[in-house]
Structures are given as C-alpha cells and as structure tokens.
Design an enzyme around this catalytic site. Structure first.
Site: not given
Ligand code: AMP
Length: 279
Positions: A32, A36, A175, A185
């Site tokens: 995270l 997130h 973000v 990540s």
């Molecule tokens: P992930 O763990 O990469 O599958 O992401 C989980 C959630 O966090 C997804 O809805 C992503 O779109 C969101 N997310 C990942 N990186 C960002 C970021 N930099 N800004 C906003 N939301 C994000």
C-alpha cells in the site's frame, strides 16, 4: 481495526458491523501507498464502515514473472491501514478465494479489446472474476477505485451493470509522487535511477495537455511517444487518446466529450501506466 483471512470470519464480523450503516469497500493488491490510502479516506468519509481487501489476484496476471515479482508486505500494510478509518481488513489466501478454478468468462466488448486489454490478454477477465467475488462476499454499498487504472474503472462499472449489482462505484483521483510519477506498488521495483527517469512520463503528459491547440490528435500521439522514448530508461508500449466515457479512439479534438490520454511505459522490467485529461 480487525484482520480476517477467511470468508467465514469476514461474514461474522460484517454481520455486526453492518448494523452501524453503509459499507465502503476498497479492493487492493497490497504494497500500500498514499494512493490506496486516499481511497480508504474517501470511503471513510462516506461510510461508517470501511473494509479493505488485500489480495494479489493470480487470475489477473498474464505474465507469471510479474505475479512472482509483485511486492507483498502484509505487516507494513496493516501498520499503514491502522492510521486510517479502515475497520476491517480481509487478506485471504488464493485457495480461500478460489476453492475451485474460476472458469467464468465475461464479455466487456470494446472495453477489453483496447489498450490494457489488448496488451494484457485475460487481465480484465481476472479482474472481473475477483471483484465480482469480493462484491458477493462483502456486499458493499459503495466501492472505491482509482482513476490511475482508468480502463479498469470502466470495466468495473460495466461489470456492475451486467450483473445488476447494488453497489455504487466511486472513482477517486490519481495520487502522485512529488516528481509527478503516479503512485504504484510497482514503483517499489524501480531502481532509484529508473524512478527518477520515470517522472518524465507525467512531465510529457502534462506538456501534451498544452499542445492540443497546435497539434492534431495523431501528431500529439507521435510527439508523446517520441519524447518519452528519447529517454533511454523508458519504452512506450502504447499511448492512445480516447473518449473518457466509452474509451473509443478520438480522431479529432472537435469531437464532443472529455478526452483522456492513456499510456503504458516499460521502465526496465517494470510496466507503468498513467493517464491525463487532455481537454
Ligand atoms: P492495486 O493495489 O494496484 O490493485 O490498486 C488498488 C486500487 O488502488 C485500484 O482501484 C487502483 O486504481 C487504486 N490506486 C492505485 N494507485 C493509485 C494512485 N496513485 N492514485 C489513486 N488510486 C490508486
């Protein structure tokens, strides 16, 4: 904040928590970061109960090496989540989510044939499998997704329509790191040098936004790809200008509607995605 690893425990905890009111759900694959956490903050502002899942979903990886390399650190994730409004963390093992193989095939039409869909065959089917399972298990009132994964958001909205699910999908802004690089990540897998160079992606996207008056759509696409590829650390997989609503390719700036520039770039062994509103 409670941690559960099985559906049975989750059902028990949710039965009690549901009495407090609406449930906001944030699905993640862990490792995270502030991106997130911003989703968790949005969820906590709108719901008395917030559930976060942490699960690296094997069915959405089309590259086994990518799955193996994907960063995992549950302890650190829990420490971060303790600082937020998260009430319940669901961190299942793969066998808990897939007691038997999930053979469901979803059809998202055009949405899964372009950009990420074209370059990562089967990816969105895997996303739909896991998200539909999570929605069934958690039964959230609202679910929060980041606009960083813009195409995923469109696919999830379609999934909800296809399955008539009673969940509101909330889109949250991207973000970024101080350098402009979209938080991910996967950024953890970049060397310091790669990470520094990767900030060029957002730099060029931001410049592109100011060039729509003087360049055609096609001209801008070429300009973005050339300027990113000039950097020896970066290699563009695709850059496309699409309609934000239906992800159909945009041919001219005169077309109606919001237009997004969506990009995937290889930086060393890491694949990064980003997007920007161009008009
Ligand atoms: P992930 O763990 O990469 O599958 O992401 C989980 C959630 O966090 C997804 O809805 C992503 O779109 C969101 N997310 C990942 N990186 C960002 C970021 N930099 N800004 C906003 N939301 C994000």
């Amino acid at each position: 904040m409670m941690l559960v690893k099985t559906k049975k425990e989750l059902f028990e905890k949710l039965q009690v928590l549901r009495e407090k009111g609406s449930i906001g759900f944030v699905p993640t694959m862990g490792a995270l970061h502030r991106g997130h956490l911003s989703l968790v903050d949005f969820a906590a502002r709108e719901n008395p109960v917030v559930v976060v899942s942490i699960f690296v979903n094997p069915t959405q990886f089309n590259d086994p090496d990518d799955l193996k390399r994907y960063p995992r650190d549950l302890e650190a994730d829990l420490e971060l989540l303790k600082t937020t409004g998260c009430n319940l963390v669901f961190a299942p093992e793969a066998a808990e989510m897939y007691p038997e193989p999930d053979t469901r095939k979803f059809d998202f039409g055009h949405l899964e044939q372009v950009m990420e869909g074209k370059h990562r065959p089967g990816h969105f089917n895997g996303v739909a499998q896991v998200v539909s399972k999570f929605f069934e298990i958690v039964q959230p009132d609202r679910a929060y997704f980041g606009q960083k994964d813009f195409q995923q958001l469109a696919v999830i909205k379609m999934l909800v329509r296809l399955l008539n699910l009673p969940v509101e999908i909330v889109a949250c802004p991207i973000v970024r790191e101080k350098s402009g690089l979209a938080m991910s990540s996967r950024n953890e897998l970049l060397s310091p040098e790669e990470r520094e160079n990767a900030s060029l992606i957002f730099d060029i996207l931001s410049q592109a936004k100011n060039l729509t008056g003087e360049k055609s759509v096609e001209g801008l696409v070429t300009w973005v790809i050339e300027n990113i590829n000039k950097n020896p650390f970066l290699n563009v997989e695709y850059f496309e200008v699409v309609d934000s609503e239906n992800l159909q390719p945009v041919k001219t700036w005169e077309e109606k509607g919001e237009k997004k520039g969506c990009i995937a770039v290889h930086c060393g062994k890491v694949r990064l995605i980003d997007n920007i509103v161009l008009n």
